[in-house]
Scaffold this motif. Structure first.
Motif, PDB file in Angstrom:
ATOM      1  N   PHE A   1     -11.699  10.738  -7.798  1.00  0.00           N
ATOM      2  CA  PHE A   1     -10.750  10.817  -8.914  1.00  0.00           C
ATOM      3  C   PHE A   1     -11.470  10.599 -10.257  1.00  0.00           C
ATOM      4  O   PHE A   1     -11.144  11.241 -11.253  1.00  0.00           O
ATOM      5  CB  PHE A   1      -9.636   9.776  -8.752  1.00  0.00           C
ATOM      6  CG  PHE A   1      -8.522  10.203  -7.830  1.00  0.00           C
ATOM      7  CD1 PHE A   1      -7.865  11.420  -8.011  1.00  0.00           C
ATOM      8  CD2 PHE A   1      -8.103   9.388  -6.792  1.00  0.00           C
ATOM      9  CE1 PHE A   1      -6.826  11.805  -7.170  1.00  0.00           C
ATOM     10  CE2 PHE A   1      -7.065   9.762  -5.948  1.00  0.00           C
ATOM     11  CZ  PHE A   1      -6.426  10.964  -6.133  1.00  0.00           C
TER      12      PHE A   1
ATOM     13  N   VAL B   1       0.106   7.228  -6.160  1.00  0.00           N
ATOM     14  CA  VAL B   1      -1.039   8.152  -6.111  1.00  0.00           C
ATOM     15  C   VAL B   1      -0.533   9.586  -5.961  1.00  0.00           C
ATOM     16  O   VAL B   1      -1.038  10.501  -6.608  1.00  0.00           O
ATOM     17  CB  VAL B   1      -1.992   7.790  -4.936  1.00  0.00           C
ATOM     18  CG1 VAL B   1      -2.986   8.918  -4.666  1.00  0.00           C
ATOM     19  CG2 VAL B   1      -2.741   6.494  -5.229  1.00  0.00           C
TER      20      VAL B   1
ATOM     21  N   MET C   1      -6.427   3.603  -6.480  1.00  0.00           N
ATOM     22  CA  MET C   1      -7.217   3.599  -5.242  1.00  0.00           C
ATOM     23  C   MET C   1      -8.066   2.349  -5.115  1.00  0.00           C
ATOM     24  O   MET C   1      -8.391   1.929  -4.014  1.00  0.00           O
ATOM     25  CB  MET C   1      -8.128   4.839  -5.181  1.00  0.00           C
ATOM     26  CG  MET C   1      -7.448   6.157  -4.882  1.00  0.00           C
ATOM     27  SD  MET C   1      -6.362   6.222  -3.419  1.00  0.00           S
ATOM     28  CE  MET C   1      -7.369   5.485  -2.166  1.00  0.00           C
TER      29      MET C   1
ATOM     30  N   ALA D   1     -11.361   4.296   0.511  1.00  0.00           N
ATOM     31  CA  ALA D   1     -10.646   4.046  -0.757  1.00  0.00           C
ATOM     32  C   ALA D   1     -11.624   4.176  -1.927  1.00  0.00           C
ATOM     33  O   ALA D   1     -11.314   4.780  -2.958  1.00  0.00           O
ATOM     34  CB  ALA D   1     -10.015   2.656  -0.732  1.00  0.00           C
TER      35      ALA D   1
ATOM     36  N   TRP E   1       0.816  -1.212   0.000  1.00  0.00           N
ATOM     37  CA  TRP E   1       0.000   0.000   0.000  1.00  0.00           C
ATOM     38  C   TRP E   1       0.857   1.272   0.000  1.00  0.00           C
ATOM     39  O   TRP E   1       0.489   2.281  -0.628  1.00  0.00           O
ATOM     40  CB  TRP E   1      -0.965  -0.022   1.200  1.00  0.00           C
ATOM     41  CG  TRP E   1      -1.900   1.149   1.209  1.00  0.00           C
ATOM     42  CD1 TRP E   1      -1.916   2.188   2.083  1.00  0.00           C
ATOM     43  CD2 TRP E   1      -2.946   1.421   0.258  1.00  0.00           C
ATOM     44  NE1 TRP E   1      -2.905   3.085   1.752  1.00  0.00           N
ATOM     45  CE2 TRP E   1      -3.552   2.627   0.640  1.00  0.00           C
ATOM     46  CE3 TRP E   1      -3.430   0.748  -0.881  1.00  0.00           C
ATOM     47  CZ2 TRP E   1      -4.613   3.192  -0.074  1.00  0.00           C
ATOM     48  CZ3 TRP E   1      -4.489   1.311  -1.590  1.00  0.00           C
ATOM     49  CH2 TRP E   1      -5.063   2.512  -1.184  1.00  0.00           C
ATOM     50  N   ALA E   2       2.002   1.227   0.692  1.00  0.00           N
ATOM     51  CA  ALA E   2       2.877   2.408   0.700  1.00  0.00           C
ATOM     52  C   ALA E   2       3.335   2.725  -0.731  1.00  0.00           C
ATOM     53  O   ALA E   2       3.429   3.899  -1.117  1.00  0.00           O
ATOM     54  CB  ALA E   2       4.078   2.167   1.615  1.00  0.00           C
TER      55      ALA E   2
ATOM     56  N   PHE F   1     -11.702   1.737   5.993  1.00  0.00           N
ATOM     57  CA  PHE F   1     -10.612   1.820   5.013  1.00  0.00           C
ATOM     58  C   PHE F   1     -11.125   1.599   3.584  1.00  0.00           C
ATOM     59  O   PHE F   1     -10.896   2.416   2.688  1.00  0.00           O
ATOM     60  CB  PHE F   1      -9.529   0.778   5.353  1.00  0.00           C
ATOM     61  CG  PHE F   1      -8.241   0.960   4.599  1.00  0.00           C
ATOM     62  CD1 PHE F   1      -7.191   1.678   5.158  1.00  0.00           C
ATOM     63  CD2 PHE F   1      -8.065   0.407   3.338  1.00  0.00           C
ATOM     64  CE1 PHE F   1      -5.989   1.837   4.478  1.00  0.00           C
ATOM     65  CE2 PHE F   1      -6.867   0.567   2.649  1.00  0.00           C
ATOM     66  CZ  PHE F   1      -5.831   1.279   3.220  1.00  0.00           C
TER      67      PHE F   1
ATOM     68  N   MET G   1       0.535   4.376  -2.511  1.00  0.00           N
ATOM     69  CA  MET G   1       0.427   5.775  -2.085  1.00  0.00           C
ATOM     70  C   MET G   1       1.441   6.668  -2.800  1.00  0.00           C
ATOM     71  O   MET G   1       1.140   7.795  -3.166  1.00  0.00           O
ATOM     72  CB  MET G   1       0.603   5.855  -0.558  1.00  0.00           C
ATOM     73  CG  MET G   1      -0.583   5.335   0.214  1.00  0.00           C
ATOM     74  SD  MET G   1      -1.951   6.517   0.211  1.00  0.00           S
ATOM     75  CE  MET G   1      -3.004   5.898  -1.058  1.00  0.00           C
TER      76      MET G   1
HETATM   77  C1  HEC Z   1      -8.072   4.301   2.113  1.00  0.00           C
HETATM   78  C2  HEC Z   1      -7.070   4.950   2.889  1.00  0.00           C
HETATM   79  C3  HEC Z   1      -6.198   6.031   2.283  1.00  0.00           C
HETATM   80  C4  HEC Z   1      -6.556   7.028   1.406  1.00  0.00           C
HETATM   81  C5  HEC Z   1      -7.921   7.315   0.798  1.00  0.00           C
HETATM   82  C6  HEC Z   1      -5.356   7.776   1.143  1.00  0.00           C
HETATM   83  N1  HEC Z   1      -4.318   7.266   1.850  1.00  0.00           N
HETATM   84 FE1  HEC Z   1      -2.353   7.849   1.707  1.00  0.00          FE
HETATM   85  N2  HEC Z   1      -1.848   6.468   3.124  1.00  0.00           N
HETATM   86  C7  HEC Z   1      -2.702   5.563   3.699  1.00  0.00           C
HETATM   87  C8  HEC Z   1      -1.977   4.746   4.654  1.00  0.00           C
HETATM   88  C9  HEC Z   1      -2.557   3.624   5.471  1.00  0.00           C
HETATM   89  C10 HEC Z   1      -0.630   5.172   4.610  1.00  0.00           C
HETATM   90  C11 HEC Z   1       0.560   4.613   5.391  1.00  0.00           C
HETATM   91  C12 HEC Z   1       1.164   3.522   4.517  1.00  0.00           C
HETATM   92  C13 HEC Z   1       2.296   2.805   5.161  1.00  0.00           C
HETATM   93  O1  HEC Z   1       3.240   3.467   5.611  1.00  0.00           O
HETATM   94  O2  HEC Z   1       2.225   1.570   5.210  1.00  0.00           O
HETATM   95  C14 HEC Z   1      -0.585   6.265   3.617  1.00  0.00           C
HETATM   96  C15 HEC Z   1       0.573   6.931   3.259  1.00  0.00           C
HETATM   97  C16 HEC Z   1       0.647   7.900   2.292  1.00  0.00           C
HETATM   98  C17 HEC Z   1       1.869   8.504   1.813  1.00  0.00           C
HETATM   99  C18 HEC Z   1       3.274   8.166   2.285  1.00  0.00           C
HETATM  100  C19 HEC Z   1       3.772   6.992   1.438  1.00  0.00           C
HETATM  101  C20 HEC Z   1       5.199   6.614   1.730  1.00  0.00           C
HETATM  102  O3  HEC Z   1       5.410   5.641   2.451  1.00  0.00           O
HETATM  103  O4  HEC Z   1       6.092   7.304   1.247  1.00  0.00           O
HETATM  104  C21 HEC Z   1       1.522   9.428   0.869  1.00  0.00           C
HETATM  105  C22 HEC Z   1       2.459  10.322   0.069  1.00  0.00           C
HETATM  106  C23 HEC Z   1       0.079   9.384   0.734  1.00  0.00           C
HETATM  107  N3  HEC Z   1      -0.423   8.441   1.603  1.00  0.00           N
HETATM  108  C24 HEC Z   1      -0.644  10.179  -0.122  1.00  0.00           C
HETATM  109  C25 HEC Z   1      -2.026  10.155  -0.239  1.00  0.00           C
HETATM  110  C26 HEC Z   1      -2.798  11.069  -1.055  1.00  0.00           C
HETATM  111  C27 HEC Z   1      -2.216  12.211  -1.874  1.00  0.00           C
HETATM  112  C28 HEC Z   1      -4.107  10.720  -0.907  1.00  0.00           C
HETATM  113  C29 HEC Z   1      -5.320  11.360  -1.516  1.00  0.00           C
HETATM  114  C30 HEC Z   1      -5.397  11.353  -2.921  1.00  0.00           C
HETATM  115  C31 HEC Z   1      -4.147   9.559  -0.030  1.00  0.00           C
HETATM  116  N4  HEC Z   1      -2.877   9.264   0.355  1.00  0.00           N
HETATM  117  C32 HEC Z   1      -5.305   8.884   0.303  1.00  0.00           C
HETATM  118  C33 HEC Z   1      -4.048   5.432   3.448  1.00  0.00           C
HETATM  119  C34 HEC Z   1      -4.794   6.206   2.584  1.00  0.00           C
END
Ligand code: HEC
Length: 147
Positions: free
Chosen positions: A108, A50, A82, A101, A43-44, A97, A47
């Motif tokens: 989007f 994203v 997503m 999502a 998931w990281a 969660f 992200m």
């Molecule tokens: C459904 C849940 C969810 C949504 C919606 C979400 N996030 Fe995240 N995001 C997470 C979680 C959980 C983590 C921590 C992940 C990990 O460290 O394991 C994270 C971490 C991040 C990170 C750090 C990643 C890294 O490790 O470098 C970024 C950048 C990020 N999100 C951006 C976004 C952005 C921009 C959006 C909106 C468009 C968004 N996220 C929407 C759950 C979400």
């Protein structure tokens, strides 16, 4: 010379092949990349991908020479990413969660639709007005559970 030996080996191999049972059918080739959604390890990683699209959308909607086709493409890709949040990488330990999502995917998709129709003002309003909720709520929920 090495080449001279090949025919002999081939004959030997053919004899072995004739006397052994037919080989089992080969496993089907793995699905083409992308067939099961975007490639991501966890998931990281999703992200990070994203975030790249998010920045492309932001630039496209806030810079004077912003390109709405680029915004539409980035938003479509972000929506696809997503989707993994209620599929492969759903985190059942974080309440809501999957729903968040899905909501963010819908957001989007709507952004992509407006940008594709050259509705820059609507897309900008949609992006600036709701990004905090969509990106923030799930991060807050995750933090409440995992610190
Ligand atoms: C459904 C849940 C969810 C949504 C919606 C979400 N996030 Fe995240 N995001 C997470 C979680 C959980 C983590 C921590 C992940 C990990 O460290 O394991 C994270 C971490 C991040 C990170 C750090 C990643 C890294 O490790 O470098 C970024 C950048 C990020 N999100 C951006 C976004 C952005 C921009 C959006 C909106 C468009 C968004 N996220 C929407 C759950 C979400």
């Amino acid at each position: 010379m090495f080449r001279r030996r090949i025919p002999l080996l081939a004959v030997a191999a053919a004899i072995v092949a004739c006397s052994s049972p037919a080989p089992p059918p080969r496993a089907p080739a793995p699905a083409a990349p992308g067939a099961a959604g975007p490639a991501a390890d966890d998931w990281a990683h999703v992200m990070k991908q994203v975030k790249l699209r998010y920045e492309r959308i932001e630039d496209g909607l806030t810079e004077p020479a912003g390109d709405l086709r680029r915004v539409a493409a980035a938003a479509g890709e972000a929506a696809e990413l997503m989707r993994l949040g209620y599929g492969r990488f759903e985190d059942p330990t974080v309440p809501g969660f999957a729903r968040m999502a899905r909501d963010t995917e819908s957001w989007f998709l709507q952004l992509a639709l407006e940008a594709r129709q050259a509705h820059g003002d609507i897309a900008r309003e949609l992006f600036l007005g709701e990004r905090k909720r969509h990106c923030g709520d799930c991060h807050d929920a995750h933090e409440r559970v995992h610190g």
